[in-house]
Design a protein around this motif. Structure first.
Motif, PDB file in Angstrom:
ATOM      1  N   ALA A   6       1.384 -23.050  19.178  1.00 49.57           N
ATOM      2  CA  ALA A   6       1.540 -24.507  19.271  1.00 49.57           C
ATOM      3  C   ALA A   6       1.237 -24.972  20.689  1.00 49.57           C
ATOM      4  O   ALA A   6       1.807 -24.478  21.645  1.00 49.57           O
ATOM      5  CB  ALA A   6       2.950 -24.915  18.869  1.00 49.57           C
ATOM      6  N   ASN A   7       0.305 -25.906  20.812  1.00 48.89           N
ATOM      7  CA  ASN A   7      -0.115 -26.482  22.091  1.00 48.89           C
ATOM      8  C   ASN A   7      -0.764 -25.488  23.048  1.00 48.89           C
ATOM      9  O   ASN A   7      -0.918 -25.790  24.223  1.00 48.89           O
ATOM     10  CB  ASN A   7       1.061 -27.177  22.790  1.00 48.89           C
ATOM     11  CG  ASN A   7       1.581 -28.338  21.986  1.00 48.89           C
ATOM     12  OD1 ASN A   7       0.813 -29.126  21.446  1.00 48.89           O
ATOM     13  ND2 ASN A   7       2.889 -28.424  21.870  1.00 48.89           N
ATOM     14  N   ALA A   8      -1.133 -24.312  22.563  1.00 50.45           N
ATOM     15  CA  ALA A   8      -1.813 -23.343  23.417  1.00 50.45           C
ATOM     16  C   ALA A   8      -3.125 -23.943  23.905  1.00 50.45           C
ATOM     17  O   ALA A   8      -3.792 -24.677  23.185  1.00 50.45           O
ATOM     18  CB  ALA A   8      -2.062 -22.042  22.653  1.00 50.45           C
ATOM     19  N   LYS A   9      -3.479 -23.618  25.146  1.00 52.91           N
ATOM     20  CA  LYS A   9      -4.715 -24.132  25.734  1.00 52.91           C
ATOM     21  C   LYS A   9      -5.795 -23.058  25.636  1.00 52.91           C
ATOM     22  O   LYS A   9      -5.644 -21.972  26.208  1.00 52.91           O
ATOM     23  CB  LYS A   9      -4.483 -24.543  27.179  1.00 52.91           C
ATOM     24  CG  LYS A   9      -3.552 -25.744  27.282  1.00 52.91           C
ATOM     25  CD  LYS A   9      -3.567 -26.332  28.667  1.00 52.91           C
ATOM     26  CE  LYS A   9      -2.484 -25.690  29.486  1.00 52.91           C
ATOM     27  NZ  LYS A   9      -2.401 -26.229  30.852  1.00 52.91           N
ATOM     28  N   ILE A  10      -6.867 -23.390  24.923  1.00 54.75           N
ATOM     29  CA  ILE A  10      -7.947 -22.445  24.655  1.00 54.75           C
ATOM     30  C   ILE A  10      -9.214 -22.925  25.358  1.00 54.75           C
ATOM     31  O   ILE A  10      -9.616 -24.076  25.206  1.00 54.75           O
ATOM     32  CB  ILE A  10      -8.226 -22.327  23.136  1.00 54.75           C
ATOM     33  CG1 ILE A  10      -6.937 -22.129  22.332  1.00 54.75           C
ATOM     34  CG2 ILE A  10      -9.260 -21.236  22.866  1.00 54.75           C
ATOM     35  CD1 ILE A  10      -6.139 -20.904  22.672  1.00 54.75           C
ATOM     36  N   LEU A  11      -9.836 -22.041  26.114  1.00 55.44           N
ATOM     37  CA  LEU A  11     -11.117 -22.334  26.750  1.00 55.44           C
ATOM     38  C   LEU A  11     -12.224 -21.678  25.944  1.00 55.44           C
ATOM     39  O   LEU A  11     -12.188 -20.463  25.719  1.00 55.44           O
ATOM     40  CB  LEU A  11     -11.137 -21.818  28.193  1.00 55.44           C
ATOM     41  CG  LEU A  11     -12.450 -21.967  28.952  1.00 55.44           C
ATOM     42  CD1 LEU A  11     -12.879 -23.436  29.036  1.00 55.44           C
ATOM     43  CD2 LEU A  11     -12.341 -21.356  30.335  1.00 55.44           C
ATOM     44  N   ILE A  12     -13.179 -22.477  25.509  1.00 50.14           N
ATOM     45  CA  ILE A  12     -14.327 -21.984  24.751  1.00 50.14           C
ATOM     46  C   ILE A  12     -15.532 -22.034  25.684  1.00 50.14           C
ATOM     47  O   ILE A  12     -15.903 -23.106  26.157  1.00 50.14           O
ATOM     48  CB  ILE A  12     -14.600 -22.862  23.513  1.00 50.14           C
ATOM     49  CG1 ILE A  12     -13.369 -22.930  22.615  1.00 50.14           C
ATOM     50  CG2 ILE A  12     -15.826 -22.369  22.754  1.00 50.14           C
ATOM     51  CD1 ILE A  12     -13.418 -24.064  21.609  1.00 50.14           C
TER      52      ILE A  12
END
Length: 153
Positions: A6-12
């Motif tokens: 939940a609300n994790a920040k993912i960099l693509i």
């Protein structure tokens, strides 16, 4: 690091705008925050100013390739990394994992599967938080060690 997705920040980090949008949408629909970088230069700027819980990294990027980026990130951080690539041979997967990736997904892929892999890696990464959360900064002779950030100040 998030204890759950939940609300994790993912960099693509993906140079194909359509794939970047597809992944970002799937990630956002599952309650996480997605940021897309089209190459290593943009990624470097984002990493200087932000903390991410997980990185999805294309192997075949313009400029610096994903494998060397993965190796560099791994030497500095423990952030989970998923390599995303069209290279699906066994040797490619082995090399990707040996340079420091935590997972390897080949194109074409299912966005639902990528989200499931993200959740799995975040869950596993959070197991270590139980032990490291109790670690405090250590001070001695004017120096300070931050074991969570692996920094000496």
């Amino acid at each position: 690091m998030q204890a759950n997705s939940a609300n994790a920040k993912i960099l693509i980090v993906e140079d194909d705008p359509e794939i970047g949008k597809l992944l970002a949408l799937a990630i956002q629909e599952n309650g996480m925050v997605a940021t897309v970088a089209e190459d290593g230069h943009v990624m470097n700027a984002l990493l200087r100013n932000n903390e991410f819980d997980l990185i999805i990294l294309d192997v075949m990027l313009p400029g610096e390739d994903g494998l060397s980026i993965c190796r560099r990130i791994r030497s500095e951080k423990t952030t989970p990394i998923i390599l995303l690539t069209a290279l699906g041979e066994e040797v490619d997967r082995i090399v990707g994992l040996e340079v420091g990736a935590d997972d390897y997904v080949t194109k074409p892929f299912s966005p639902r599967e990528v989200v499931a892999r993200i959740r799995s890696l975040l869950r596993r990464a959070s197991y270590g938080l139980v032990n490291t959360a109790v670690q405090r900064k250590l001070r001695f002779e004017g120096w300070q060690i931050d074991p969570l950030r692996r920094q000496l100040q």
